[in-house]
Design a protein around this motif. Structure first.
Motif, PDB file in Angstrom:
ATOM      1  N   ASP A 137      17.864  26.963  21.003  1.00 60.03           N
ATOM      2  CA  ASP A 137      17.241  26.633  19.721  1.00 60.03           C
ATOM      3  C   ASP A 137      17.465  27.805  18.768  1.00 60.03           C
ATOM      4  O   ASP A 137      17.175  28.954  19.102  1.00 60.03           O
ATOM      5  CB  ASP A 137      15.749  26.380  19.926  1.00 60.03           C
ATOM      6  CG  ASP A 137      15.074  25.855  18.676  1.00 60.03           C
ATOM      7  OD1 ASP A 137      14.986  26.626  17.689  1.00 60.03           O
ATOM      8  OD2 ASP A 137      14.623  24.706  18.687  1.00 60.03           O
ATOM      9  N   VAL A 171      17.702  25.151  25.530  1.00 59.53           N
ATOM     10  CA  VAL A 171      17.357  23.728  25.514  1.00 59.53           C
ATOM     11  C   VAL A 171      18.246  22.912  26.441  1.00 59.53           C
ATOM     12  O   VAL A 171      17.888  21.795  26.818  1.00 59.53           O
ATOM     13  CB  VAL A 171      17.424  23.165  24.079  1.00 59.53           C
ATOM     14  CG1 VAL A 171      16.384  23.829  23.193  1.00 59.53           C
ATOM     15  CG2 VAL A 171      18.812  23.326  23.464  1.00 59.53           C
ATOM     16  N   GLY A 226      20.219  22.599  14.527  1.00 61.47           N
ATOM     17  CA  GLY A 226      19.110  23.352  15.066  1.00 61.47           C
ATOM     18  C   GLY A 226      19.393  24.037  16.381  1.00 61.47           C
ATOM     19  O   GLY A 226      18.496  24.621  16.984  1.00 61.47           O
ATOM     20  N   THR A 227      20.625  23.964  16.891  1.00 59.94           N
ATOM     21  CA  THR A 227      20.974  24.593  18.159  1.00 59.94           C
ATOM     22  C   THR A 227      22.202  25.472  17.998  1.00 59.94           C
ATOM     23  O   THR A 227      22.979  25.326  17.054  1.00 59.94           O
ATOM     24  CB  THR A 227      21.248  23.537  19.252  1.00 59.94           C
ATOM     25  OG1 THR A 227      22.373  22.745  18.878  1.00 59.94           O
ATOM     26  CG2 THR A 227      20.030  22.658  19.465  1.00 59.94           C
TER      27      THR A 227
END
Length: 341
Positions: free
Chosen positions: A40, A47, A66-67
């Motif tokens: 993340d 994640v 978002g990653t």
């Protein structure tokens, strides 16, 4: 629950910068996934691992959706080591489908590794819950996986072209006698393709799209006018675009990283005893690793080295298959165990 399942199967692990392959004793390769940890971008929390990445998280160079996808294997800082240990532990548990399995594991170490390097690999495996670890030198594993007999006194050259690094070794019997390692591999070829497209077309090509273009043309030298379409982006707007490249374009674009490998191979031959150089002149070199699939590379090496050059039947899997031979025969693993040599 059986004791066998609890203790864990005997495994061979080829933990590479680009991908990890795990061979299970008597079953063959049971896992083949990218060596990627996805985090993340806001919290830094992991994640996902390997191929289990969330949508939009495929960009290994920066944030996406978002990653951020990280390739920790071979990294030099503490976080890379932690991520590598957690990645390996995840893969071992994925193969066993049980959180408490503690397998015996065969892994490769670089041919020029020091005692400290080998202890680091052992510690990594033990931290990932292996109960016993055998270390085999990289070139010997590659030779076994390429079908070469271990034990014959004649010398042969192994050229393993990985994601970031090419390892070159001359082996004879069960010994690695001459080694070279250079920072040139599949990632450098991808970078050369991206620079070609930017220079000639003003477009941006990501690593994954360059990789797809490289493999889209296959490995054969001809025909030079064969074409492949490369997905790219317009730098000002980010809009998707496409450009067509020929085999000749890619051959020329990849000449610089290929020449680095050629020079290292020549240096390896120059650095070995005359009788072994004569063996290599007769027996030649074997190409392994995903980078060996680059179009025209075998032709370049044959022309520059003046020795026979062949690609292993399963080049991407050669090291894993060679380690797998050792997992199938732990007496062989013990004989080749690098710490004792």
């Amino acid at each position: 629950m059986s004791l066998f399942r609890l203790m864990g199967q005997d495994l061979a692990v080829d933990l590479g910068a680009a991908g990890t392959r795990i061979y299970s004793r008597g079953r063959g390769i049971v896992l083949d996934e990218p060596s990627i940890v996805t985090c993340d971008t806001r919290t830094g929390k992991i994640v996902s691992y390997g191929a289990d990445r969330p949508a939009g998280g495929d960009d290994a160079s920066g944030p996406a959706g978002g990653t951020r996808a990280v390739r920790p294997v071979g990294g030099s800082d503490a976080l890379d080591r932690e991520f590598t240990q957690r990645l390996l532990k995840h893969f071992l548990r994925k193969v066993h489908a049980h959180p408490y399995a503690r397998p015996r594991v065969v892994m490769a170490v670089p041919d020029d590794s020091t005692a400290t390097d080998r202890r680091d690999v052992q510690d990594l495996a033990f931290e990932a819950d292996a109960r016993q670890i055998y270390l085999v030198r990289h070139a010997l594993a590659a030779a076994l996986g390429a079908g070469l007999p271990i034990g014959e006194p004649a010398g042969v050259m192994i050229i393993d072209i990985g994601h970031h690094t090419t390892r070159i070794a001359i082996v004879a019997g069960d010994r690695v006698l001459t080694t070279r390692s250079v920072r040139s591999g599949g990632a450098h070829v991808n970078g050369s393709i991206a620079r070609l497209v930017e220079r000639d077309h003003g477009l941006i090509v990501g690593d994954g799209d360059a990789e797809a273009a490289k493999h889209g043309l296959g490995t054969a030298w001809k025909p030079l006018d064969r074409q492949v379409t490369v997905r790219a982006r317009v730098p000002e707007t980010g809009h998707e675009s496409r450009v067509t490249l020929t085999a000749q374009d890619l051959y020329e674009a990849t000449s610089q990283p290929a020449d680095v490998i050629v020079r290292a191979a020549i240096s390896a031959m120059d650095g070995c005893p005359a009788d072994l150089a004569a063996d290599v002149a007769t027996r030649g070199a074997v190409l392994v690793g995903g980078g060996s699939l680059v179009r025209g590379l075998g032709r370049r090496l044959r022309a520059r080295l003046g020795v026979p050059v062949r690609r292993a039947e399963r080049p991407r899997e050669s090291v894993a298959l060679g380690l797998g031979h050792c997992a199938d025969d732990l007496a062989l693993a013990a004989r080749l165990h690098a710490v004792r040599r």
